[in-house]
Design an enzyme around this catalytic site. Sequence first.
Site, PDB file in Angstrom:
ATOM      1  N   HIS A 310       0.859  -1.187   0.000  1.00  0.00           N
ATOM      2  CA  HIS A 310       0.000   0.000   0.000  1.00  0.00           C
ATOM      3  C   HIS A 310       0.887   1.226   0.000  1.00  0.00           C
ATOM      4  CE1 HIS A 310      -3.079   2.865   1.202  1.00  0.00           C
ATOM      5  NE2 HIS A 310      -3.916   1.986   0.702  1.00  0.00           N
ATOM      6  N   ASP A 367      -8.093  -5.399   0.367  1.00  0.00           N
ATOM      7  CA  ASP A 367      -8.650  -6.183  -0.721  1.00  0.00           C
ATOM      8  C   ASP A 367      -8.168  -7.622  -0.743  1.00  0.00           C
ATOM      9  OD1 ASP A 367     -10.378  -4.378  -1.702  1.00  0.00           O
ATOM     10  OD2 ASP A 367      -8.852  -3.339  -2.854  1.00  0.00           O
TER      11      ASP A 367
END
Length: 433
Positions: A310, A367
């Site tokens: 991320h 996710d």
Amino acid sequence: MAETRDTITIVDNRTGKQIELPIRHGTEGPGAVEIGAFTKAFGLFALDPGFVSTASCESKITYIDGEEGVLLYRGYPIEQLAEKSSYTEVCYLLLNGELPTREQLGEFTHTIRHHTMLHEQMGRFFQGFRRDAHPMAILVGCVGALSAFYHDHLDIHDPHDRMITAHRLIAKMPTLAAACYKYSIGQPIVYPDNRLDYAANFLRMMFSVPCEDYQVDPVQSRALDVIFTLHADHEQNASASTVRLAGSSLANPYACISAGISALWGPAHGGANEAVLRMLAEIGRAERIPEFVERAKSKTDPFRLMGFGHRVYKNFDPRAKIIRGMCHEVLRQLHHSDPLFDIATKLEEVALHDDYFIEKKLYPNVDFYSGIILKAIGIPVNMFTVIFAMARTVGWIAQWIEMIAEPGQKIGRPRQLYAGHPAREYIPVERRG
Ligand code: ACO
């Protein structure tokens, strides 16, 4: 406006010229240097590909501390909101800045429930798409098309119009999203049922058919509601920044949200949940995990572990923690065992103990697990990013409202470091060789 206390001195080592730039401090996290005077003083731009060091705006909506794994909506920790709030309440919070009183929540819920219908003519748009169109392609087009239906409240400088648009978008997204799915499988589009709450209504529009009764499963609807909350906003990510940039030209909000949906679609952003499931299916067996981990580490192989890494979280993604626990629970309650969940947990374990992933601070993001829950609910893989878009619509519209309402709001216009050919004379075609 964030406070200005300190300054930083920038010295041009070529000329000795120096300027002092103000440092603005927010309420949490690092401050920011106001570099507006920098270009004027030195004739230089700031170069920051991917905006890794650039704050593009001042915002009061969402705060992330990537090192500590903190996510706050309007100051409230995501863990508390996911546990105690409904998604509708979170929408109110993001839009209005405060948690609603009971009366305010009742009124807001009523408003959202009574804006769920699509204009009947919208149905014709679906007919124009191929049956096998990706539902994100349909969503991008249909959300942009909504602007053609709501001329009555499109004065972007009127706060009342802005809020009506926000309510319309939040309310109509589940209807649109479910319609994209129904169209793709050749079933009739199901009208919303305003007695149901947000997630339950969506499930019914996705899975009911006119010829049979449909009972919403409360486990599924609660799981979906939490997934919506976890995805509701995430400060200045690629899609929110796209919405702000499109909106900075004073484009209508439906067009801006449609631009945000386009930015979300890519596998490096909202398309990751779809990519995760495809990757887990491709891995297929736990024995093949090392092979895929090696591929992800290889400099010559473009393959990456989807759902890992991320831009901001460099320790853990707090949303991933919540969703991982929820994934266990939902599969148990739905009496659903999924071999992909076993592969996902093993893959996580291998990667978290691998030096490459440790050094680069790559952890599972939200996710990595959301797709497994969505699959257990029966949602097809190509609808995953559509669901992300539905949930994020409130964040986009809250960011858009904040930007438009800001005094002295300017069109977004980054500069560049030009590296092309220097100026040269035109050569007529007969002399080109
Ligand atoms: N698998 C393997 N290596 C990775 C991964 C991964 N998933 N993610 C990053 N790396 C490596 C990069 O190759 C790079 O290596 P290098 O230093 O040797 O060049 C290093 O880690 C840093 O990665 P960057 O791409 O520079 O990090 P950035 O912040 O730009 O990218 C991103 C973040 C796009 C999320 C990236 O980690 C990625 O592609 N992950 C997979 C896709 C994904 O899950 N996206 C969802 C994001 S969350 C969301 O939108 C809800």
